[in-house]
Design a protein around this motif. Structure first.
Motif, PDB file in Angstrom:
ATOM      1  N   ASP A 154      38.293  -0.552   9.646  1.00 45.94           N
ATOM      2  CA  ASP A 154      39.227  -1.436   8.931  1.00 45.94           C
ATOM      3  C   ASP A 154      38.989  -1.479   7.428  1.00 45.94           C
ATOM      4  O   ASP A 154      39.873  -1.881   6.665  1.00 45.94           O
ATOM      5  CB  ASP A 154      39.139  -2.861   9.490  1.00 45.94           C
ATOM      6  N   THR A 155      37.806  -1.080   6.994  1.00 47.46           N
ATOM      7  CA  THR A 155      37.512  -1.040   5.559  1.00 47.46           C
ATOM      8  C   THR A 155      37.360   0.397   5.072  1.00 47.46           C
ATOM      9  O   THR A 155      36.736   0.655   4.049  1.00 47.46           O
ATOM     10  CB  THR A 155      36.225  -1.831   5.242  1.00 47.46           C
ATOM     11  N   PHE A 197      40.080   9.873  12.716  1.00 53.57           N
ATOM     12  CA  PHE A 197      41.071   9.309  11.800  1.00 53.57           C
ATOM     13  C   PHE A 197      40.770   7.853  11.444  1.00 53.57           C
ATOM     14  O   PHE A 197      40.634   7.498  10.271  1.00 53.57           O
ATOM     15  CB  PHE A 197      42.469   9.413  12.408  1.00 53.57           C
ATOM     16  N   GLN A 198      40.698   6.992  12.459  1.00 57.60           N
ATOM     17  CA  GLN A 198      40.489   5.579  12.167  1.00 57.60           C
ATOM     18  C   GLN A 198      39.113   5.317  11.570  1.00 57.60           C
ATOM     19  O   GLN A 198      38.954   4.379  10.782  1.00 57.60           O
ATOM     20  CB  GLN A 198      40.687   4.732  13.421  1.00 57.60           C
ATOM     21  N   PHE A 199      38.133   6.123  11.919  1.00 59.03           N
ATOM     22  CA  PHE A 199      36.787   5.915  11.380  1.00 59.03           C
ATOM     23  C   PHE A 199      36.783   5.920   9.863  1.00 59.03           C
ATOM     24  O   PHE A 199      36.044   5.161   9.222  1.00 59.03           O
ATOM     25  CB  PHE A 199      35.824   6.966  11.913  1.00 59.03           C
ATOM     26  N   VAL A 200      37.593   6.785   9.248  1.00 55.17           N
ATOM     27  CA  VAL A 200      37.619   6.868   7.788  1.00 55.17           C
ATOM     28  C   VAL A 200      38.776   6.074   7.180  1.00 55.17           C
ATOM     29  O   VAL A 200      39.047   6.192   5.990  1.00 55.17           O
ATOM     30  CB  VAL A 200      37.649   8.335   7.314  1.00 55.17           C
ATOM     31  N   GLY A 201      39.462   5.279   8.009  1.00 58.54           N
ATOM     32  CA  GLY A 201      40.455   4.349   7.477  1.00 58.54           C
ATOM     33  C   GLY A 201      41.902   4.705   7.707  1.00 58.54           C
ATOM     34  O   GLY A 201      42.783   3.887   7.446  1.00 58.54           O
ATOM     35  N   PHE A 202      42.197   5.928   8.157  1.00 59.15           N
ATOM     36  CA  PHE A 202      43.587   6.305   8.397  1.00 59.15           C
ATOM     37  C   PHE A 202      44.200   5.450   9.507  1.00 59.15           C
ATOM     38  O   PHE A 202      43.553   5.178  10.522  1.00 59.15           O
ATOM     39  CB  PHE A 202      43.696   7.771   8.825  1.00 59.15           C
TER      40      PHE A 202
END
Length: 247
Positions: A154-155, A197-202
């Motif tokens: 999320d950050t 993807f979500q790990f790096v914020g996408f």
């Protein structure tokens, strides 16, 4: 690699990239298929042509054609911090601070940072990314530059940007359902959607999937490409999907 509380200081130099809210977007398409005449390549080329015709900007990496080296080693860097013991996150943090990533890594990093939308185009191999594309992630998603202990999920560094998978499978759609022999396609994709993807914020867009690519008719192929061309130019209008966490 890991995500920790914002009180941790190692690798905290990663920074957020401001999202582009305009109708004209910057797309980075990473294509991984060994055959230039393949359907996967046609899907990628269709996206490129449609996006450019609609006034979007596009950058492309064709990993096989460019002979991208998927092995993550000391060659990722122009200099190393510790020549006796290779620890990739430590060297990635050092390269971020000293601006000493190897030229090929730096070129991909700049395309990644430039884009509003990231698209992976590939054939699904063994329920996962092809090795060359996974190796691209290993080399390019560098600690401190692309993520940090304080900036992930999320950050994440790329919060406000979007990413999606566009790929072909060998089996038909019914094999990739919750009751199918291969299992739910959403569960198969979660390590990529969530863990990359979500790990790096996408934020994640719904995937573009051609099921049973080797067995579809020419008419079905043309229809798929036409629908993809119409969709890809309006991705900025789509809602993102809920990926979910691991149980």
């Amino acid at each position: 690699m890991g995500c920790a509380s914002s009180t941790q200081k190692f690798g905290d130099t990663a920074k957020h990239h401001q999202p582009n809210t305009s109708a004209k977007q910057k797309f980075f398409i990473v294509i991984a298929h060994p055959e230039p005449q393949s359907m996967c390549q046609s899907i990628g080329n269709t996206a490129i042509e449609a996006l450019l015709a609609a006034g979007h900007e596009v950058k492309v990496s064709r990993l096989y054609e460019e002979h991208f080296d998927a092995l993550s080693t000391r060659k990722n860097f122009k200099e190393v911090k510790d020549s006796a013991h290779f620890k990739p996150p430590v060297e990635e943090a050092h390269a971020t601070e000293t601006k000493t990533f190897a030229d090929d890594v730096e070129a991909e990093l700049q395309k990644l940072e430039w884009c509003d939308v990231l698209i992976f185009q590939f054939p699904l191999y063994w329920f996962a990314l092809p090795a060359v594309l996974k190796g691209w992630v290993d080399r390019i998603f560098a600690s401190t530059r692309v993520y940090s202990h304080a900036q992930c999920f999320d950050t994440g560094v790329f919060k406000g940007k979007r990413a999606m998978l566009s790929f072909a499978t060998g089996g038909p759609a019914f094999m990739y359902t919750p009751d199918g022999v291969n299992g739910d396609i959403n569960s198969i994709l979660r390590p990529i959607h969530r863990g990359i993807f979500q790990f790096v914020g996408f934020s994640v867009l719904s995937p573009n999937i051609l099921y049973g690519a080797a067995h579809v008719s020419n008419d079905d192929r043309h229809q798929f490409l036409s629908e993809w061309a119409n969709r890809v130019v309006t991705l900025h209008e789509e809602d993102v999907i809920e990926v979910g966490r691991y149980a």
